[in-house]
Design a protein around this motif. Structure first.
Motif, PDB file in Angstrom:
ATOM      1  N   LEU A 207       0.838  -1.191   0.000  1.00 24.72           N
ATOM      2  CA  LEU A 207       0.000   0.000   0.000  1.00 24.72           C
ATOM      3  C   LEU A 207       0.878   1.248   0.000  1.00 24.72           C
ATOM      4  O   LEU A 207       2.004   1.234   0.502  1.00 24.72           O
ATOM      5  CB  LEU A 207      -0.921   0.011   1.221  1.00 24.72           C
ATOM      6  CG  LEU A 207      -1.843  -1.209   1.379  1.00 24.72           C
ATOM      7  CD1 LEU A 207      -2.711  -1.058   2.623  1.00 24.72           C
ATOM      8  CD2 LEU A 207      -2.715  -1.401   0.142  1.00 24.72           C
ATOM      9  N   ARG A 208       0.331   2.309  -0.551  1.00 16.97           N
ATOM     10  CA  ARG A 208       1.055   3.576  -0.642  1.00 16.97           C
ATOM     11  C   ARG A 208       0.479   4.568   0.346  1.00 16.97           C
ATOM     12  O   ARG A 208      -0.743   4.670   0.501  1.00 16.97           O
ATOM     13  CB  ARG A 208       0.971   4.130  -2.063  1.00 16.97           C
ATOM     14  CG  ARG A 208       1.750   5.409  -2.287  1.00 16.97           C
ATOM     15  CD  ARG A 208       1.609   5.877  -3.721  1.00 16.97           C
ATOM     16  NE  ARG A 208       0.226   6.259  -4.015  1.00 16.97           N
ATOM     17  CZ  ARG A 208      -0.195   6.617  -5.227  1.00 16.97           C
ATOM     18  NH1 ARG A 208       0.655   6.629  -6.240  1.00 16.97           N
ATOM     19  NH2 ARG A 208      -1.466   6.949  -5.418  1.00 16.97           N
ATOM     20  N   ALA A 209       1.374   5.304   1.002  1.00 17.65           N
ATOM     21  CA  ALA A 209       0.938   6.321   1.962  1.00 17.65           C
ATOM     22  C   ALA A 209       1.849   7.534   1.838  1.00 17.65           C
ATOM     23  O   ALA A 209       3.062   7.391   1.700  1.00 17.65           O
ATOM     24  CB  ALA A 209       0.970   5.775   3.388  1.00 17.65           C
ATOM     25  N   ARG A 210       1.269   8.701   1.870  1.00 13.10           N
ATOM     26  CA  ARG A 210       2.037   9.946   1.832  1.00 13.10           C
ATOM     27  C   ARG A 210       2.177  10.489   3.257  1.00 13.10           C
ATOM     28  O   ARG A 210       1.218  10.489   4.020  1.00 13.10           O
ATOM     29  CB  ARG A 210       1.340  10.987   0.957  1.00 13.10           C
ATOM     30  CG  ARG A 210       2.162  12.267   0.761  1.00 13.10           C
ATOM     31  CD  ARG A 210       1.340  13.304   0.008  1.00 13.10           C
ATOM     32  NE  ARG A 210       0.951  12.825  -1.294  1.00 13.10           N
ATOM     33  CZ  ARG A 210       1.703  12.914  -2.395  1.00 13.10           C
ATOM     34  NH1 ARG A 210       2.901  13.480  -2.321  1.00 13.10           N
ATOM     35  NH2 ARG A 210       1.264  12.458  -3.541  1.00 13.10           N
ATOM     36  N   VAL A 211       3.371  10.939   3.583  1.00 12.36           N
ATOM     37  CA  VAL A 211       3.628  11.496   4.914  1.00 12.36           C
ATOM     38  C   VAL A 211       4.147  12.920   4.750  1.00 12.36           C
ATOM     39  O   VAL A 211       5.004  13.196   3.918  1.00 12.36           O
ATOM     40  CB  VAL A 211       4.640  10.636   5.699  1.00 12.36           C
ATOM     41  CG1 VAL A 211       4.029   9.306   6.092  1.00 12.36           C
ATOM     42  CG2 VAL A 211       5.910  10.407   4.901  1.00 12.36           C
ATOM     43  N   ALA A 212       3.619  13.820   5.555  1.00 10.01           N
ATOM     44  CA  ALA A 212       4.008  15.225   5.496  1.00 10.01           C
ATOM     45  C   ALA A 212       5.165  15.490   6.452  1.00 10.01           C
ATOM     46  O   ALA A 212       5.076  16.308   7.357  1.00 10.01           O
ATOM     47  CB  ALA A 212       2.823  16.119   5.825  1.00 10.01           C
ATOM     48  N   ILE A 213       6.256  14.773   6.251  1.00 13.68           N
ATOM     49  CA  ILE A 213       7.464  14.928   7.065  1.00 13.68           C
ATOM     50  C   ILE A 213       8.536  15.556   6.193  1.00 13.68           C
ATOM     51  O   ILE A 213       8.861  15.036   5.125  1.00 13.68           O
ATOM     52  CB  ILE A 213       7.927  13.576   7.630  1.00 13.68           C
ATOM     53  CG1 ILE A 213       6.874  13.020   8.586  1.00 13.68           C
ATOM     54  CG2 ILE A 213       9.272  13.707   8.332  1.00 13.68           C
ATOM     55  CD1 ILE A 213       7.204  11.649   9.138  1.00 13.68           C
ATOM     56  N   LYS A 214       9.088  16.665   6.633  1.00 15.14           N
ATOM     57  CA  LYS A 214      10.011  17.434   5.788  1.00 15.14           C
ATOM     58  C   LYS A 214      11.459  16.979   5.914  1.00 15.14           C
ATOM     59  O   LYS A 214      12.207  17.029   4.960  1.00 15.14           O
ATOM     60  CB  LYS A 214       9.896  18.924   6.144  1.00 15.14           C
ATOM     61  CG  LYS A 214       8.495  19.504   5.916  1.00 15.14           C
ATOM     62  CD  LYS A 214       8.425  20.965   6.288  1.00 15.14           C
ATOM     63  CE  LYS A 214       8.367  21.161   7.787  1.00 15.14           C
ATOM     64  NZ  LYS A 214       7.097  20.687   8.386  1.00 15.14           N
ATOM     65  N   SER A 215      11.866  16.575   7.092  1.00 18.38           N
ATOM     66  CA  SER A 215      13.265  16.253   7.347  1.00 18.38           C
ATOM     67  C   SER A 215      13.557  14.802   7.000  1.00 18.38           C
ATOM     68  O   SER A 215      12.781  13.894   7.339  1.00 18.38           O
ATOM     69  CB  SER A 215      13.604  16.514   8.811  1.00 18.38           C
ATOM     70  OG  SER A 215      14.875  15.998   9.144  1.00 18.38           O
ATOM     71  N   ASP A 216      14.678  14.559   6.326  1.00 16.92           N
ATOM     72  CA  ASP A 216      15.076  13.190   6.000  1.00 16.92           C
ATOM     73  C   ASP A 216      15.384  12.387   7.259  1.00 16.92           C
ATOM     74  O   ASP A 216      15.131  11.178   7.306  1.00 16.92           O
ATOM     75  CB  ASP A 216      16.308  13.205   5.090  1.00 16.92           C
ATOM     76  CG  ASP A 216      15.970  13.679   3.687  1.00 16.92           C
ATOM     77  OD1 ASP A 216      14.784  13.661   3.327  1.00 16.92           O
ATOM     78  OD2 ASP A 216      16.899  14.069   2.952  1.00 16.92           O
ATOM     79  N   LEU A 217      15.961  13.040   8.267  1.00 17.74           N
ATOM     80  CA  LEU A 217      16.273  12.339   9.509  1.00 17.74           C
ATOM     81  C   LEU A 217      15.004  11.867  10.197  1.00 17.74           C
ATOM     82  O   LEU A 217      14.914  10.700  10.632  1.00 17.74           O
ATOM     83  CB  LEU A 217      17.076  13.266  10.435  1.00 17.74           C
ATOM     84  CG  LEU A 217      17.439  12.696  11.812  1.00 17.74           C
ATOM     85  CD1 LEU A 217      18.281  11.438  11.666  1.00 17.74           C
ATOM     86  CD2 LEU A 217      18.160  13.741  12.645  1.00 17.74           C
TER      87      LEU A 217
ATOM     88  N   ARG B 210       8.593  12.913  -3.384  1.00 19.02           N
ATOM     89  CA  ARG B 210       7.162  13.075  -3.147  1.00 19.02           C
ATOM     90  C   ARG B 210       6.731  12.623  -1.757  1.00 19.02           C
ATOM     91  O   ARG B 210       5.546  12.699  -1.431  1.00 19.02           O
ATOM     92  CB  ARG B 210       6.371  12.302  -4.214  1.00 19.02           C
ATOM     93  CG  ARG B 210       6.550  12.857  -5.612  1.00 19.02           C
ATOM     94  CD  ARG B 210       5.606  12.187  -6.581  1.00 19.02           C
ATOM     95  NE  ARG B 210       5.908  10.769  -6.760  1.00 19.02           N
ATOM     96  CZ  ARG B 210       5.145   9.917  -7.441  1.00 19.02           C
ATOM     97  NH1 ARG B 210       4.006  10.351  -7.966  1.00 19.02           N
ATOM     98  NH2 ARG B 210       5.497   8.661  -7.573  1.00 19.02           N
ATOM     99  N   ARG B 211       7.677  12.174  -0.951  1.00 24.22           N
ATOM    100  CA  ARG B 211       7.407  11.721   0.405  1.00 24.22           C
ATOM    101  C   ARG B 211       6.327  10.630   0.416  1.00 24.22           C
ATOM    102  O   ARG B 211       5.361  10.682   1.190  1.00 24.22           O
ATOM    103  CB  ARG B 211       6.983  12.898   1.291  1.00 24.22           C
ATOM    104  CG  ARG B 211       8.142  13.830   1.675  1.00 24.22           C
ATOM    105  CD  ARG B 211       9.193  13.046   2.461  1.00 24.22           C
ATOM    106  NE  ARG B 211      10.159  13.880   3.134  1.00 24.22           N
ATOM    107  CZ  ARG B 211      11.383  14.157   2.672  1.00 24.22           C
ATOM    108  NH1 ARG B 211      11.774  13.677   1.510  1.00 24.22           N
ATOM    109  NH2 ARG B 211      12.221  14.893   3.374  1.00 24.22           N
TER     110      ARG B 211
END
Length: 247
Positions: free
Chosen positions: A147-157, A181-182
């Protein structure tokens, strides 16, 4: 009338020569020490080596402390010699074998981090029980899917920490990350009903919300100087013009 006895001329010449030699040696020492200090100032940028802001400095100091702790564990004895030796070894390792800079953005909120740990423990035991039941229950194997999910997390860490959280929960495994595209592509062991799919998306939304609250709230987050440093490795290939030679 008796003349007072004074130092012999030979002793006076030796003492004068030693005094002159000491002055010349001191001048040479001061000169070369000053030159060494100027060279170190021009070539060794201590503050730049530690980082560009307080967060980078905190990460570098934490790394030195961790390597020092490992060094003391290897020796098995807590002493000033081992601690200072561990610090020296840590600095040499970070200088000669530097790792890529990790952008550190936002602030840590210990209360939300503790909540994340407690939820991880709960999800771990609940998901372990569900996976164990799927393994021993009679009937056909469960239907699995990615399944695909988008996460609104900006930092790679922080994104890496979130992926580790998801992978630690039994029954879910991140198989691919779309960096630009996170998007996370997660293998779910059981998607036999719409409720399972809805529960998965609710879990992903909860993980995203808690990680944002714990590490990168909008009021506190600002890009690191190293933010997006690896974007060139994730750029899509240019599309060839229509009707062109595609050989």
């Amino acid at each position: 009338m008796t003349r007072p006895m004074g130092p012999t001329p030979t002793k006076g010449r030796v003492r004068g020569s030693l005094h002159h030699l000491w002055r010349v040696g001191f001048m040479y020492f001061a000169w070369y020490t000053t030159r060494a200090g100027v060279w170190v100032k021009n070539h060794v940028h201590v503050l730049t080596w530690f980082g560009s802001d307080g967060r980078e400095v905190a990460v570098r100091l934490w790394t030195i402390a961790w390597l020092t702790f490992v060094w003391v564990l290897l020796w098995g004895t807590i002493s000033w010699a081992n601690i200072l030796g561990g610090i020296a070894v840590a600095v040499v390792i970070l200088t000669l074998l530097p790792l890529p800079r990790v952008p550190v953005e936002g602030r840590i909120h210990p209360g939300t981090v503790l909540l994340l740990v407690l939820l991880l423990i709960r999800d771990f035991f609940v998901s372990s029980a569900e996976v164990a039941w799927l393994a021993i229950r009679p009937g056909r194997p469960p239907l699995s899917a990615v399944l695909r999910a988008r996460v609104a997390i900006k930092s790679d860490l922080v994104l890496t920490l979130a992926v580790d959280y998801i992978n630690l929960v039994p029954g879910t495994m991140v198989v691919e990350i779309d960096h630009r595209r996170r998007l996370l592509y997660v293998h779910l062991i059981d998607v036999s009903s719409q409720k399972k799919v809805r529960d998965f998306h609710a879990q992903m939304a909860r993980v995203e919300r808690l990680f944002v609250r714990a590490f990168e709230r909008d009021s506190e987050w600002h890009p690191s100087p190293y933010h997006g440093i690896d974007d060139e490795f994730h750029r899509p290939l240019p599309t060839p013009p229509a009707g062109g030679d595609h050989r």
